[in-house]
Design a protein around this motif. Structure first.
Motif, mmCIF file in Angstrom:
data_model
loop_
_atom_site.group_PDB
_atom_site.id
_atom_site.type_symbol
_atom_site.label_atom_id
_atom_site.label_comp_id
_atom_site.label_asym_id
_atom_site.label_seq_id
_atom_site.Cartn_x
_atom_site.Cartn_y
_atom_site.Cartn_z
ATOM 1 N N PHE A 57 0.799 -1.146 0.172
ATOM 2 C CA PHE A 57 -0.088 0.112 0.288
ATOM 3 C C PHE A 57 0.867 1.379 -0.027
ATOM 4 N N SER A 58 1.965 1.184 0.704
ATOM 5 C CA SER A 58 2.834 2.504 0.772
ATOM 6 C C SER A 58 3.150 2.757 -0.797
ATOM 7 N N ILE A 59 3.585 1.748 -1.568
ATOM 8 C CA ILE A 59 4.157 2.291 -2.870
ATOM 9 C C ILE A 59 3.244 2.676 -3.673
ATOM 10 N N ALA A 60 1.820 2.092 -3.488
ATOM 11 C CA ALA A 60 0.644 2.600 -4.295
ATOM 12 C C ALA A 60 0.430 4.233 -3.945
ATOM 13 N N ALA A 61 0.388 4.075 -2.469
ATOM 14 C CA ALA A 61 0.027 5.648 -2.016
ATOM 15 C C ALA A 61 1.028 6.801 -2.497
ATOM 16 N N TYR A 62 2.232 6.340 -2.446
ATOM 17 C CA TYR A 62 3.246 7.341 -2.946
ATOM 18 C C TYR A 62 2.962 7.452 -4.205
ATOM 19 N N PHE A 63 2.833 6.650 -5.188
ATOM 20 C CA PHE A 63 2.731 6.640 -6.492
ATOM 21 C C PHE A 63 1.433 7.440 -6.964
ATOM 22 N N ALA A 64 0.435 7.225 -6.300
ATOM 23 C CA ALA A 64 -0.904 7.969 -6.712
ATOM 24 C C ALA A 64 -0.653 9.467 -6.363
ATOM 25 N N TYR A 65 0.078 9.776 -5.129
ATOM 26 C CA TYR A 65 0.358 11.324 -4.704
ATOM 27 C C TYR A 65 1.188 11.962 -5.495
ATOM 28 N N ALA A 66 2.532 11.154 -6.295
ATOM 29 C CA ALA A 66 3.139 11.743 -7.149
ATOM 30 C C ALA A 66 2.351 12.118 -8.311
ATOM 31 N N LEU A 67 1.454 11.226 -8.968
ATOM 32 C CA LEU A 67 0.832 11.363 -10.204
ATOM 33 C C LEU A 67 -0.222 12.486 -10.016
ATOM 34 N N ARG A 68 -0.696 12.588 -9.072
ATOM 35 C CA ARG A 68 -1.547 13.939 -8.896
ATOM 36 C C ARG A 68 -0.984 15.185 -8.918
ATOM 37 N N HIS A 69 0.361 15.117 -8.543
ATOM 38 C CA HIS A 69 0.934 16.522 -8.759
ATOM 39 C C HIS A 69 1.442 16.621 -10.237
ATOM 40 N N LEU A 70 1.322 15.752 -10.768
ATOM 41 C CA LEU A 70 1.465 15.995 -12.480
ATOM 42 C C LEU A 70 -0.101 16.113 -13.244
ATOM 43 N N GLU A 71 -0.701 16.375 -12.364
ATOM 44 C CA GLU A 71 -2.418 16.562 -12.940
ATOM 45 C C GLU A 71 -2.952 15.728 -13.602
ATOM 46 N N ARG A 72 -2.410 14.181 -13.376
ATOM 47 C CA ARG A 72 -3.079 13.191 -13.853
ATOM 48 C C ARG A 72 -4.422 12.532 -12.966
ATOM 49 N N ARG A 73 -5.424 12.143 -13.764
ATOM 50 C CA ARG A 73 -6.431 11.553 -13.205
ATOM 51 C C ARG A 73 -6.207 10.362 -12.549
ATOM 52 N N VAL A 74 -6.206 10.272 -11.273
ATOM 53 C CA VAL A 74 -5.797 9.293 -10.517
ATOM 54 C C VAL A 74 -6.674 8.536 -9.297
ATOM 55 N N VAL A 75 -7.016 7.288 -9.591
ATOM 56 C CA VAL A 75 -7.754 6.733 -8.466
ATOM 57 C C VAL A 75 -6.831 5.637 -7.569
ATOM 58 N N LEU A 76 -6.756 6.007 -6.419
ATOM 59 C CA LEU A 76 -5.921 4.855 -5.472
ATOM 60 C C LEU A 76 -7.039 3.891 -5.133
ATOM 61 N N VAL A 77 -6.934 2.939 -5.410
ATOM 62 C CA VAL A 77 -7.576 1.789 -5.119
ATOM 63 C C VAL A 77 -7.488 1.106 -3.624
ATOM 64 N N ASP A 78 -7.654 1.734 -2.618
ATOM 65 C CA ASP A 78 -7.222 1.165 -1.345
ATOM 66 C C ASP A 78 -8.212 0.082 -0.665
ATOM 67 N N GLY A 79 -9.275 -0.034 -1.211
ATOM 68 C CA GLY A 79 -10.164 -0.851 -0.756
ATOM 69 C C GLY A 79 -10.924 -0.646 0.780
ATOM 70 N N PHE A 80 -10.980 0.624 0.805
ATOM 71 C CA PHE A 80 -11.441 1.032 2.155
ATOM 72 C C PHE A 80 -12.850 1.035 2.384
ATOM 73 N N GLY A 81 -13.202 0.123 3.401
ATOM 74 C CA GLY A 81 -14.626 0.041 3.605
ATOM 75 C C GLY A 81 -14.986 -1.241 2.620
ATOM 76 N N GLY A 82 -14.027 -2.114 2.221
ATOM 77 C CA GLY A 82 -14.605 -3.273 1.284
ATOM 78 C C GLY A 82 -15.003 -2.716 -0.179
ATOM 79 N N MET A 83 -14.616 -1.444 -0.382
ATOM 80 C CA MET A 83 -15.183 -0.979 -1.729
ATOM 81 C C MET A 83 -14.066 -1.027 -2.772
ATOM 82 N N ALA A 84 -13.179 -1.859 -2.802
ATOM 83 C CA ALA A 84 -12.141 -1.835 -3.927
ATOM 84 C C ALA A 84 -12.972 -2.154 -5.281
ATOM 85 N N ASN A 85 -14.049 -3.023 -5.422
ATOM 86 C CA ASN A 85 -14.555 -3.257 -6.583
ATOM 87 C C ASN A 85 -15.333 -2.112 -6.995
ATOM 88 N N GLU A 86 -15.977 -1.383 -6.154
ATOM 89 C CA GLU A 86 -16.635 -0.212 -6.584
ATOM 90 C C GLU A 86 -15.703 0.973 -7.183
#
Length: 277
Positions: free
Chosen positions: A157-186
């Motif tokens: 997760f730490s790898i994914a969280a950092y990468f999503a953070y970095a991409l957002r600073h490049l003004e990319r449209r990013v979705v971090l799929v963290d599965g919070f609340g069991g919502m990964a599929n959604e």
């Protein structure tokens, strides 16, 4: 046949070759598959007694699967047992009770030294194992993606969280799929062929990450993968597969190399965008 580097890979090889083994080696195969904890920690003599074969048969069995000896094969079982133990305290206890192995991690300074040295080696070797073509292909996919979905569960997760953070600073449209609340599929519900899914998973592989990558493949999304092997369950559907050899100290794996690779992709994309803007 390449020597297995993970227990699941060895078990697959044993199942595949079982009927080609001699009766003696089939006898060993039965014991090895059914008693992984015994293989991990019992001595060769004890294992041979329990399997009702001479110790030399265990060595022949290991050689049949390209190991130099039975003790080398045992390391896969030990490593797997430690990795499946989620509590770091329990991992440490398992490692401390390994028979006849010297422990050099008695102080925090020892631990720091071991991790620092192991990470230095991993980082120095990475440029020679990851080609320019793979890096360029990954950056191109990220540049052209409509939406970038980033998936990393548990220790990844730490790898994914950092990468999503970095991409957002490049003004990319990013979705971090963290599965919070069991919502990964959604969170992955709208993935399409116009998107890129970047996923990271290492042994023991996250079942949820594997399923999400299969879903992405069904939607024809492009996939960039961070994993440890070309036979990783994430590799099969990938368009770019980065095999990252992380530093490891007594079955405690670092993330320095994966973080370095994630930063490389993000900064490379930044330079690419600045030239085309």
């Amino acid at each position: 046949m390449a020597t297995a580097t993970h227990l699941a890979e060895l078990q697959q090889q044993i199942r595949h070759r079982y009927h080609d083994l001699s009766k003696r080696l089939q006898q060993v195969a039965h014991y090895v598959m059914d008693n992984p904890n015994s293989i991990a920690f019992d001595t060769v003599a004890v294992i041979a007694t329990h399997a009702s074969v001479p110790p030399s048969t265990l060595i022949r069995f290991a050689n049949a699967f390209e190991f130099s000896g039975f003790n080398e094969m045992k390391q896969l079982f030990r490593k797997n047992l430690v990795e499946e133990t989620s509590s770091y305290t329990e991992r440490a206890k398992l490692l401390q009770h390994r028979e006849g192995e010297h422990q050099s991690l008695d102080t925090p300074a020892d631990v720091l030294m071991q991790f620092s040295q192991a990470n230095a080696v991993a980082l120095q070797e990475m440029p020679s194992t990851i080609s320019s073509e793979l890096l360029n292909n990954a950056v191109t996919l990220l540049e052209n993606a409509e939406t970038i979905y980033v998936v990393g569960m548990r220790r990844s997760f730490s790898i994914a969280a950092y990468f999503a953070y970095a991409l957002r600073h490049l003004e990319r449209r990013v979705v971090l799929v963290d599965g919070f609340g069991g919502m990964a599929n959604e969170q992955m519900a709208l993935v399409s062929e116009r998107d890129v899914v970047v996923s990271a998973s290492f042994p023991a592989y996250s079942e949820e990450t594997v399923l999400l990558c299969e879903r992405a493949a069904a939607s024809n999304a492009k996939q960039v993968v961070f994993t440890d092997s070309q036979v990783s369950p994430l590799a099969a559907n990938s368009d770019v597969c980065f095999v990252v050899k992380e530093a490891e100290v007594e079955s405690f794996r670092s993330q320095a190399a994966s973080m370095c690779l994630a930063q490389t992709l993000a900064v490379s994309l930044a330079f690419r965008l600045s030239k085309s803007g």
